[in-house]
Design an enzyme around this catalytic site. Structure first.
Site, PDB file in Angstrom:
ATOM      1  N   GLY A 227       0.817  -1.211   0.000  1.00  0.00           N
ATOM      2  CA  GLY A 227       0.000   0.000   0.000  1.00  0.00           C
ATOM      3  C   GLY A 227       0.843   1.251   0.000  1.00  0.00           C
TER       4      GLY A 227
ATOM      5  N   PRO B 207       2.487   4.882   0.989  1.00  0.00           N
ATOM      6  CG  PRO B 207       4.351   6.164   0.425  1.00  0.00           C
ATOM      7  CD  PRO B 207       3.130   5.522  -0.164  1.00  0.00           C
ATOM      8  N   GLY B 208       2.125   5.635   4.451  1.00  0.00           N
ATOM      9  CA  GLY B 208       1.245   6.274   5.425  1.00  0.00           C
ATOM     10  C   GLY B 208      -0.132   5.673   5.541  1.00  0.00           C
TER      11      GLY B 208
ATOM     12  N   GLY C 131      -0.750   2.891   7.014  1.00  0.00           N
ATOM     13  CA  GLY C 131      -0.875   2.160   8.270  1.00  0.00           C
ATOM     14  C   GLY C 131      -0.302   0.753   8.243  1.00  0.00           C
TER      15      GLY C 131
ATOM     16  CB  THR D 140       4.602   0.700  10.320  1.00  0.00           C
ATOM     17  OG1 THR D 140       5.311   0.928   9.107  1.00  0.00           O
ATOM     18  CG2 THR D 140       5.579   0.411  11.434  1.00  0.00           C
TER      19      THR D 140
ATOM     20  CD  GLU E 277     -13.601   5.505 -12.925  1.00  0.00           C
ATOM     21  OE1 GLU E 277     -14.074   4.398 -13.257  1.00  0.00           O
ATOM     22  OE2 GLU E 277     -12.462   5.883 -13.284  1.00  0.00           O
TER      23      GLU E 277
ATOM     24  CG  HIS F 118     -15.702   3.530 -17.407  1.00  0.00           C
ATOM     25  ND1 HIS F 118     -15.344   3.217 -18.685  1.00  0.00           N
ATOM     26  CD2 HIS F 118     -14.619   4.158 -16.859  1.00  0.00           C
ATOM     27  CE1 HIS F 118     -14.111   3.639 -18.911  1.00  0.00           C
ATOM     28  NE2 HIS F 118     -13.647   4.231 -17.821  1.00  0.00           N
TER      29      HIS F 118
ATOM     30  CG  ASP G 157     -10.658   3.967 -19.831  1.00  0.00           C
ATOM     31  OD1 ASP G 157     -10.270   3.050 -19.097  1.00  0.00           O
ATOM     32  OD2 ASP G 157     -11.258   4.975 -19.421  1.00  0.00           O
TER      33      ASP G 157
END
Ligand code: ADP
Ligand code: ZN
Length: 585
Positions: free
Chosen positions: A173, A175-176, A178, A180, A396, A399, A472
């Site tokens: 994922g 950085p930051g 969660g 860790t 979106e 689509h 796309d």
């Protein structure tokens, strides 16, 4: 500031002290940085040479909630430095007191490193002090890791029945988000020791050191089993070998080889589970993903709005909130923020409140903090402007609407505008109702139209198009071309023009040798099929313009549309009369 003698130490030790929550106070001088450990960790003073920029240093200190002063040896910067001191140290006192209190109970025993010894921070049983309750907005990841907790706690249950406990879980994922924190929470929940090290720490010094640190870390872990080893920034050592144009990096490769050897040399059943984190899984050496190594992957995504409300809740518990604070409103404004950004936001707001001598953090403080945090984030281009979010949302929904009318079993299951990973700004998820091996001609046309639905929505709404649809368009073009050159679905007849399926898509020169006329005809047909699909997509969206509008507004508010709500909306999408004709071709 009374000066006492302080021992010189290394930057890496300073960082490990910081991370273990041992640092009481820091004084930043022009060349040096002095710091003092908390009394419960001996209260020693250390000094290190300053490296990196002041801004980086300050954000590092802030992220660990450590109080600091800046002492300028140079009179003309004294005012500015004094201001920073006033601003930050006073604010930190109130804003971060609760945090400091929390961190100081963590009680890690830091093992100072010698060359070749791992400087993994070892926390005693249950002492990471972090549980799943501290991690919010990542329910799926928590659920998957709950299993790891069970392996650690009830290992016998698995061993008795002869099940092999997985050795490695890779947390993937941005950085930051969660990762860790989650790893610590697993250790906290299972009440086992937590040994952590960052990939970059393995490869910093001399050749051969990385490998011996890996060995050392695993030995330590085996002695403390059941326990968790956590390797942050796995990509620093785990980068794919052998594709380095400047020749290999021997040190890193040795370290990686050692890691692979260690992973093969222990058994998950011994009670050691390796967790590792990366935000770049695609560059990892494939050997790391083989069965028996990191064979499980857990995605730790950026939170959607309800996730952000929860995360804000977790961090707001640590400060005194004014009555006017509405976390939902804050969550609505912070699309794209990762957990660490939200934690930072709450802390910044608390700093500002303290600076204004308030008793509690008010909504205006959040507003001001937001401006600051966002300024930092925009540099890293994590946050979309309002206009960009709108564009993504219409795209979106476009689509989804087109997809909803097309034949074939793919149901639009979810629309999201929570930015994911590095590239995608939003996505529309279609799930096939059954495994399909054959596509009918009309289904293929439908797919092309669905792919172009995003771009069509941008055109219908804004009469302007963005670069966001390039992927796309590429896919649509590939499909249209395949329909003609491989599937024989066109007036040129059932003739295959592909020499080699694999290469074909990448290079137009690998077509079977054909006459210029046929080539021109293929190009014309591809163009025609794309244009027809693009036109029908636009017709659909124009016909459903009002629904497109209301759905997009809902999506902008909620960020995610799924389940019965989405189903209800999509059932209202009307088909234009031209649709049947389009599908027949
Ligand atoms: P990562 O390892 O993914 O880079 P961290 O776990 O180091 O991120 O997150 C840094 C800090 O941000 C955490 O210590 C915590 O305060 C906050 N944070 C990040 N994600 C979450 C979350 N999901 N819930 C609560 N706090 C979070
Ligand atoms: Zn798209």
């Amino acid at each position: 500031m009374p000066t006492q003698s302080s021992a010189q130490t290394a930057y890496s030790i300073f960082v490990s002290h910081l991370q273990a929550g041992k640092v009481e106070q820091v004084t930043i001088k022009s060349r040096l940085l002095e710091y003092r450990l908390k009394d419960e960790f001996g209260g020693q003073r250390y000094s290190i040479q300053k490296t990196g920029s002041q801004a980086d240093l300050i954000s590092l200190l802030n992220s660990h909630n450590v109080q600091f002063d800046t002492v300028s040896d140079n009179s003309d910067t004294a005012t500015a430095a004094g201001l920073i001191t006033l601003l930050l140290s006073s604010g930190l006192l109130v804003g971060a007191l609760a945090w400091l209190a929390k961190f100081s109970t963590e009680g890690g025993i830091g093992l100072d490193m010698g060359v070749g010894k791992s400087n993994a921070r070892v926390y005693q049983k249950g002492k990471t002090g972090i549980t799943f309750a501290d991690v919010a907005g990542v329910d799926e990841a928590k659920q998957e890791l709950q299993e790891v907790v069970d392996f650690l706690q009830n290992g016998d249950k698995y061993r008795k029945i002869g099940a092999k406990i997985p050795k490695g879980v890779l947390l993937v994922g941005s950085p930051g988000t969660g990762k860790t924190l989650l790893a610590k929470a697993v250790a906290g929940e299972a009440e086992v020791p937590f040994l952590s090290m960052s990939g970059s720490e393995f490869v910093e010094l001399y050749v051969g050191v990385g490998a011996s640190r890996v060995r050392d870390l695993f030995n330590k872990a085996k002695r403390q089993a059941p326990c968790i080893i956590f390797i942050d920034e796995l990509d620093a050592i785990g980068k794919s070998r052998g594709n380095n144009p400047n020749g290999g990096n021997d040190e890193r490769e040795q370290t990686l080889n050692q890691l692979l050897t260690e992973m093969d040399g222990f058994d998950g059943n011994e009670g050691v589970i390796l967790l590792a984190a990366t935000n770049r899984p695609e560059i990892l050496d494939p050997a790391l993903r083989r069965p028996g190594r990191f064979d499980r992957q857990v995605l730790v995504d950026r939170p959607d709005k309800s996730g952000r409300i929860e995360i804000l809740g977790v961090h707001a518990r640590k400060v005194i909130l004014g009555e006017d604070v509405n976390l939902e409103e804050i969550a609505a404004q912070t699309a794209g923020f990762a957990g660490a950004d939200l934690a930072n936001l709450v802390n910044e707001a608390a700093l500002l409140a303290a600076r204004h001598n308030r008793q509690a953090v008010l909504m205006v403080d959040f507003g001001e903090a937001f401006e600051r945090v966002i300024a930092g984030l925009e540099k890293r281009s994590r946050v979309l402007t309002l206009r960009e979010r709108q564009t993504v949302a219409y795209h979106e929904v476009g689509h989804a609407f087109v997809g909803a009318l097309m034949p074939g079993g793919d149901k639009v299951a979810k629309i999201s505008i929570v930015p994911r990973g590095l590239g995608a700004l939003g996505y529309t998820l279609q799930t096939p109702e059954e495994d399909r091996f054959l596509l009918l001609e009309d289904e293929l046309r439908g797919k092309i139209a669905t792919l172009l639905g995003g771009r069509a929505a941008e055109l219908v709404v804004f009469n302007k198009i963005s670069t966001g649809a390039s992927d796309d368009i590429q896919k649509a073009t590939e499909l249209a071309e395949k329909a003609i050159t491989q599937y024989g679905m066109s007036t040129v007849g059932p003739i295959s023009f592909a020499k080699d399926e694999g290469q074909f898509l990448n290079s137009s020169t690998s077509r079977r040798t054909v006459s210029g006329e046929v080539t021109a005809e293929i190009d014309r047909l591809v163009q025609q099929s794309i244009n027809q699909a693009y036109e029908i997509a636009q017709k659909i969206l124009e016909l459903n313009r009002d629904l497109l509008e209301s759905t997009t507004q809902t999506l902008l508010k909620q960020e995610v549309l799924e389940g019965s709500q989405l189903k209800m909306i999509l059932s209202q999408v009307k088909a234009p009369t031209e649709l049947a004709e389009f599908l027949q071709g």
